[in-house]
Scaffold this motif. Structure first.
Motif, PDB file in Angstrom:
ATOM      1  N   PHE A  70       0.492  -4.480  -2.415  1.00  0.00           N
ATOM      2  CA  PHE A  70       0.854  -3.081  -2.380  1.00  0.00           C
ATOM      3  C   PHE A  70       2.109  -2.831  -3.276  1.00  0.00           C
ATOM      4  CE2 PHE A  70       3.128  -5.257   0.725  1.00  0.00           C
ATOM      5  CZ  PHE A  70       4.271  -5.038   0.696  1.00  0.00           C
ATOM      6  N   SER A  71       2.415  -1.693  -3.631  1.00  0.00           N
ATOM      7  CA  SER A  71       3.630  -1.219  -4.171  1.00  0.00           C
ATOM      8  C   SER A  71       4.231  -0.112  -3.454  1.00  0.00           C
ATOM      9  CB  SER A  71       3.682  -1.152  -5.663  1.00  0.00           C
ATOM     10  OG  SER A  71       2.792   0.001  -6.005  1.00  0.00           O
ATOM     11  N   GLY A  72       5.590   0.176  -3.439  1.00  0.00           N
ATOM     12  CA  GLY A  72       6.083   1.198  -2.760  1.00  0.00           C
ATOM     13  C   GLY A  72       7.528   1.176  -2.913  1.00  0.00           C
ATOM     14  N   ILE A  73       8.318   1.830  -2.085  1.00  0.00           N
ATOM     15  CA  ILE A  73       9.835   1.879  -1.784  1.00  0.00           C
ATOM     16  C   ILE A  73      10.027   1.696  -0.257  1.00  0.00           C
ATOM     17  CG2 ILE A  73      11.791   3.827  -2.092  1.00  0.00           C
ATOM     18  CD1 ILE A  73       9.826   5.483  -3.957  1.00  0.00           C
ATOM     19  N   ILE A  74      11.237   0.817  -0.299  1.00  0.00           N
ATOM     20  CA  ILE A  74      11.803   0.511   1.025  1.00  0.00           C
ATOM     21  C   ILE A  74      12.249   1.732   1.643  1.00  0.00           C
ATOM     22  CG2 ILE A  74      13.357  -0.988   2.032  1.00  0.00           C
ATOM     23  CD1 ILE A  74      13.072  -3.142   0.356  1.00  0.00           C
ATOM     24  N   GLU A  75      11.973   2.007   2.935  1.00  0.00           N
ATOM     25  CA  GLU A  75      12.492   3.096   3.739  1.00  0.00           C
ATOM     26  C   GLU A  75      13.660   2.586   4.610  1.00  0.00           C
ATOM     27  OE1 GLU A  75      10.470   5.970   6.662  1.00  0.00           O
ATOM     28  OE2 GLU A  75      10.206   6.767   4.648  1.00  0.00           O
ATOM     29  N   ALA A  76      13.302   1.236   5.157  1.00  0.00           N
ATOM     30  CA  ALA A  76      14.059   0.705   6.014  1.00  0.00           C
ATOM     31  C   ALA A  76      14.143  -0.668   6.351  1.00  0.00           C
ATOM     32  CB  ALA A  76      14.018   1.519   7.546  1.00  0.00           C
ATOM     33  N   VAL A  77      15.183  -1.436   6.661  1.00  0.00           N
ATOM     34  CA  VAL A  77      14.927  -2.674   6.666  1.00  0.00           C
ATOM     35  C   VAL A  77      15.359  -3.263   8.093  1.00  0.00           C
ATOM     36  CG1 VAL A  77      15.359  -3.260   4.409  1.00  0.00           C
ATOM     37  CG2 VAL A  77      17.176  -3.291   5.786  1.00  0.00           C
ATOM     38  N   GLY A  78      14.804  -4.305   8.489  1.00  0.00           N
ATOM     39  CA  GLY A  78      15.219  -4.777   9.924  1.00  0.00           C
ATOM     40  C   GLY A  78      16.710  -5.504   9.939  1.00  0.00           C
ATOM     41  N   GLU A  79      16.988  -6.056  10.914  1.00  0.00           N
ATOM     42  CA  GLU A  79      18.404  -6.688  11.200  1.00  0.00           C
ATOM     43  C   GLU A  79      18.856  -8.012  10.589  1.00  0.00           C
ATOM     44  OE1 GLU A  79      15.845  -7.785  14.673  1.00  0.00           O
ATOM     45  OE2 GLU A  79      16.017  -5.941  13.613  1.00  0.00           O
ATOM     46  N   ALA A  80      17.624  -8.680   9.890  1.00  0.00           N
ATOM     47  CA  ALA A  80      18.098  -9.720   8.988  1.00  0.00           C
ATOM     48  C   ALA A  80      17.061  -9.837   7.881  1.00  0.00           C
ATOM     49  CB  ALA A  80      17.823 -10.952   9.931  1.00  0.00           C
ATOM     50  N   PRO A  81      17.178  -8.883   7.046  1.00  0.00           N
ATOM     51  CA  PRO A  81      16.325  -8.930   5.702  1.00  0.00           C
ATOM     52  C   PRO A  81      16.854  -9.922   4.714  1.00  0.00           C
ATOM     53  CG  PRO A  81      17.858  -7.244   5.515  1.00  0.00           C
ATOM     54  CD  PRO A  81      18.032  -7.750   6.813  1.00  0.00           C
ATOM     55  N   GLU A  82      15.941 -10.524   4.005  1.00  0.00           N
ATOM     56  CA  GLU A  82      16.749 -11.456   2.724  1.00  0.00           C
ATOM     57  C   GLU A  82      17.322 -10.673   2.002  1.00  0.00           C
ATOM     58  OE1 GLU A  82      14.197 -13.357  -1.108  1.00  0.00           O
ATOM     59  OE2 GLU A  82      13.173 -13.449   0.811  1.00  0.00           O
ATOM     60  N   GLY A  93       4.699  -6.058  -3.053  1.00  0.00           N
ATOM     61  CA  GLY A  93       4.467  -7.454  -2.337  1.00  0.00           C
ATOM     62  C   GLY A  93       3.161  -8.062  -1.557  1.00  0.00           C
ATOM     63  N   LEU A  94       3.240  -9.100  -0.874  1.00  0.00           N
ATOM     64  CA  LEU A  94       2.086  -9.449  -0.439  1.00  0.00           C
ATOM     65  C   LEU A  94       2.211  -9.342   1.335  1.00  0.00           C
ATOM     66  CD1 LEU A  94      -0.896 -11.026  -0.875  1.00  0.00           C
ATOM     67  CD2 LEU A  94       0.249 -13.050  -0.705  1.00  0.00           C
ATOM     68  N   ALA A  95       1.165  -9.028   1.918  1.00  0.00           N
ATOM     69  CA  ALA A  95       1.041  -8.939   3.454  1.00  0.00           C
ATOM     70  C   ALA A  95      -0.078  -9.512   4.055  1.00  0.00           C
ATOM     71  CB  ALA A  95       1.208  -7.344   3.812  1.00  0.00           C
ATOM     72  N   TYR A  96       0.130  -9.842   5.370  1.00  0.00           N
ATOM     73  CA  TYR A  96      -1.371 -10.348   5.995  1.00  0.00           C
ATOM     74  C   TYR A  96      -2.388  -9.131   6.399  1.00  0.00           C
ATOM     75  CZ  TYR A  96       1.507 -14.519   6.830  1.00  0.00           C
ATOM     76  OH  TYR A  96       2.188 -15.774   6.740  1.00  0.00           O
ATOM     77  N   GLY A  97      -1.745  -8.115   6.050  1.00  0.00           N
ATOM     78  CA  GLY A  97      -2.478  -6.902   6.290  1.00  0.00           C
ATOM     79  C   GLY A  97      -2.125  -5.583   6.496  1.00  0.00           C
ATOM     80  N   GLY A  98      -2.504  -4.575   6.498  1.00  0.00           N
ATOM     81  CA  GLY A  98      -1.937  -3.426   6.886  1.00  0.00           C
ATOM     82  C   GLY A  98      -1.765  -2.507   5.467  1.00  0.00           C
ATOM     83  N   ALA A  99      -2.169  -3.077   4.621  1.00  0.00           N
ATOM     84  CA  ALA A  99      -1.751  -2.059   3.119  1.00  0.00           C
ATOM     85  C   ALA A  99      -2.263  -1.010   2.953  1.00  0.00           C
ATOM     86  CB  ALA A  99      -1.753  -3.100   2.016  1.00  0.00           C
TER      87      ALA A  99
END
Length: 336
Positions: A70-82, A93-99
């Motif tokens: 997928f491609s897109g725009i980050i809306e929020a990040v968790g408490e420990a992002p890279e 990016g690449l995901a295990y599923g859900g795109a």
């Protein structure tokens, strides 16, 4: 903020293309090292067809929604992002599923910042395809400059990437097969392959042996499986490696298959997949992609070939294009 989002779902959990529809499902949340990405475009892959039919082993951490790139725009990040990823960043990016959805929660370790030179559609065409080709060449078959390599299914997205990588990285010969003359011509003229052979109308094993002075090819990357098993053994060089990434030609070997090449030629046969790998492994491949291929995407040395772009409301038609096996390059869906 809404607690739900739209996503492609499958009536009954599995079935034919006609079972695909867009439904309302819970919107994911970013936790830990994840980012919540609002998706602009996603790529289709052959594994999606198998998963839709209930024939693909989905990793336990994957959501049931289809789609891995997928491609897109980050809306929020968790408490420990890279480090380096934050809300508002344009990424792919690449995901295990859900795109196949409006939003995806995905590890920041599998994200790449979107170059301004590339479109959303182009970026959605990169992750699964180019990382799979990189994995097959370097981590699995241990390609090195001067080796010869053969890519089956020349106009498939992974082979389009792999042929270009092989040419750029100093293969002695880059050979390919396809089942249409047009696709063979495409592999040579557009991608830079040394030669490509019509597997339907010619004896491609003889052609490979002629092209390699009777020695055979050092590396074969195969998506066909059983139908090409014997021919791959006949075409591979001594100490060669055959990497199987798919089984489009079946899983049952023909009666009379001769496996003596494993001993006579000291052949190595490896099967591999990307989706079942852990995050650390995938993250290393992401880093290799960023270092090795991203500069070539930006300056146009590597071609990102897209066959068709459709709005995601036409997801049935998009998967049908893949199923008909007539495409040269990626099928991409966009979300307005």
């Amino acid at each position: 903020m809404s607690e739900t989002m739209k996503a492609v779902d499958i009536k009954g959990g599995a079935g034919p293309i006609e079972n695909l529809y867009i439904a309302d499902i819970p919107k994911p949340k970013a936790t830990g090292a994840q980012a919540l990405v609002k998706i602009k475009a996603f790529g289709l892959n052959r594994m999606d067809l198998l998963q839709r039919e209930g024939q693909y082993p989905v990793p336990p951490q994957a959501p049931k929604t289809l789609g891995v790139e997928f491609s897109g725009i980050i809306e929020a990040v968790g408490e420990a992002p890279e480090r380096g990823f934050k809300a508002g960043d344009e990424v792919f990016g690449l995901a295990y599923g859900g795109a196949y959805a409006e939003y995806i929660a995905v590890s920041t370790h599998m994200l790449v910042h979107k170059p301004s030179e590339l479109s959303w559609e182009q970026c959605a065409a990169i992750p699964e395809t180019w990382i799979t080709a990189t994995q097959a060449m370097y981590l699995v078959s241990h390609f090195a400059p001067g080796k010869s390599i053969l890519w089956h299914a020349a106009a498939s997205s992974v082979s389009i990437a792999g042929i270009q990588l092989s040419v750029a990285d100093g293969a002695s010969k880059v050979l390919a097969t396809a089942r249409q003359d047009e696709k063979c011509e495409f592999a040579v003229k557009e991608l830079g392959a040394t030669a490509a052979f019509n597997a339907k109308t010619s004896n491609w094993v003889d052609e490979v042996l002629k092209a390699t002075d009777g020695q055979g090819v050092d590396i074969i990357i195969d998506f066909i499986g059983a139908d090409y098993f014997q021919q791959n053994l006949d075409a591979v060089a001594r100490d060669g490696v055959i990497v199987n990434l798919g089984m489009m030609g079946g899983i049952k070997l023909r009666e009379g298959t001769d496996i003596s090449a494993f001993v006579r030629k000291r052949v190595t046969f490896k099967g591999s997949s990307l989706r079942s790998r852990d995050e650390a492994y995938q993250g290393k491949l992401r880093d290799q992609l960023v270092e090795h291929a991203l500069p070539r995407f930006r300056d146009g040395r590597f071609k990102l070939l897209i066959d068709k772009v459709l709005p995601w409301e036409q997801i049935q038609e998009a998967q049908r294009l893949l199923e008909e096996n007539k495409t040269k390059g990626k099928v991409i869906c966009t979300i307005e």
